[in-house]
Design an enzyme around this catalytic site. Structure first.
Site, short mmCIF file in Angstrom:
data_model
loop_
_atom_site.label_atom_id
_atom_site.label_comp_id
_atom_site.label_asym_id
_atom_site.label_seq_id
_atom_site.Cartn_x
_atom_site.Cartn_y
_atom_site.Cartn_z
CG LEU A 1 -2.21 -0.72 1.22
CD1 LEU A 1 -2.87 -0.66 2.58
CD2 LEU A 1 -3.15 -0.16 0.16
CG ASP A 2 1.10 3.84 -3.38
OD1 ASP A 2 2.09 3.11 -3.56
OD2 ASP A 2 0.32 4.16 -4.29
N PRO A 3 2.25 5.01 0.79
CG PRO A 3 4.38 5.92 1.17
CD PRO A 3 3.55 5.21 0.12
#
Length: 304
Positions: A39-41
């Site tokens: 998951l992206d930040p």
């Protein structure tokens, strides 16, 4: 935490990387851990985690996913989300019905560029490394490769320009940022991702997830096992073969064992191997009517 581990349905918070989240889990539980789907930040929500010896089964988790997202129309960025360098906003001329209609076209097999700021490797190099170097030198980001992405459904929940809130279900490998960028291109005004929540990853649902603070509380109270999912839940889509003690012994020694009566799977497909107590000892596959080892836990260890 004692034992070989298992599976954890972690709710990753916004603002940290998936790697950071895994490092926190390792520190809290004192075991090795790995995740099943970055998951992206900027994103939050379900992050499937395997603990201890269960990490060897990460590749066998289901990869379909569901998201709830907020898109901002009228602007673009190099990262395709609000964390990047934003262009000046432009007027949004599309009516809500047109915005919805454009979203409806983004279902099915789509050939879309992956985000320039992503972990995809090109010629052995992460795209985000090349993109950051280009940005630092005042150069355009390198051209992103096009990937086939499969979107199962997209439902618009609310249109309140410049924001549009929607849900999306998809196969693994879909970048929601890429779908949003294409949506903005179709409307002629551009669009970026403002918020993203993964609400499901395979059999891991947001409603059943545990955040880092709650996990730390359980671990300090000696109750970490309450957060661990049984193998039958995480790998429930893999057919089960219940084995007797003799078959367990044969497989753990690398020898084939008779397939249980009634086991119906395609040759070569993974099978979840369980001992007489119902504990998972690993995965096998059918070969000529017999089960052979595919990926096993160390002898004497199992996952409930």
């Amino acid at each position: 935490m004692n034992g070989p581990g298992g599976f954890l349905n972690l709710r990753k918070p916004r603002g940290i990387t998936s790697h950071d989240a895994i490092e926190s889990v390792r520190g809290i539980l004192g075991v090795n851990a790995g995740h099943g789907g970055t998951l992206d930040p900027i994103a939050e929500g379900v992050l499937p985690v395997a603990l201890g010896h269960a990490t060897r089964f990460l590749a066998y988790l289901r990869h379909d996913k569901e998201y709830e997202a907020v898109m901002r129309l009228g602007v673009t960025s190099d990262t395709l989300d609000v964390t990047g360098a934003l262009t000046p906003p432009v007027e949004i001329t599309s009516a809500p019905s047109q915005i919805r209609a454009a979203g409806e076209t983004l279902v099915g097999l789509l050939d879309l560029p992956v985000p320039a700021f992503s972990a995809v490797q090109v010629d052995g190099r992460r795209l985000y490394d090349a993109a950051r170097e280009a940005a630092a030198g005042g150069r355009p980001a390198p051209e992103s490769p096009v990937r086939r992405m499969q979107v199962f459904s997209l439902e618009v929940l609310e249109v309140a320009p410049p924001q549009v809130r929607f849900t999306l279900s998809c196969a693994g490998g879909v970048y929601v940022r890429s779908v949003i960028a294409e949506w903005g291109r179709l409307l002629g005004c551009g669009a970026i991702m403002e918020r993203l929540v993964r609400t499901r990853a395979g059999s891991f649902a947001l409603a059943d997830s545990v955040d880092l603070e709650s996990l730390r509380f359980l671990a300090e109270a000696g109750r970490a096992a309450e957060a661990i999912l049984p193998a039958a839940r995480a790998l429930g889509h893999v057919p089960e073969a219940g084995l007797d003690a003799a078959s367990v012994s044969r497989l753990l020694h690398g020898q084939p064992a008779p397939a249980p009566a009634g086991l119906s799977v395609e040759p070569g497909a993974p099978v979840r191997l369980t001992d007489p107590a119902g504990r998972m000892i690993g995965l096998g596959r059918l070969d000529g009517g017999a089960l052979v080892p595919l990926r096993l836990l160390p002898a004497g260890e199992s996952i409930v």
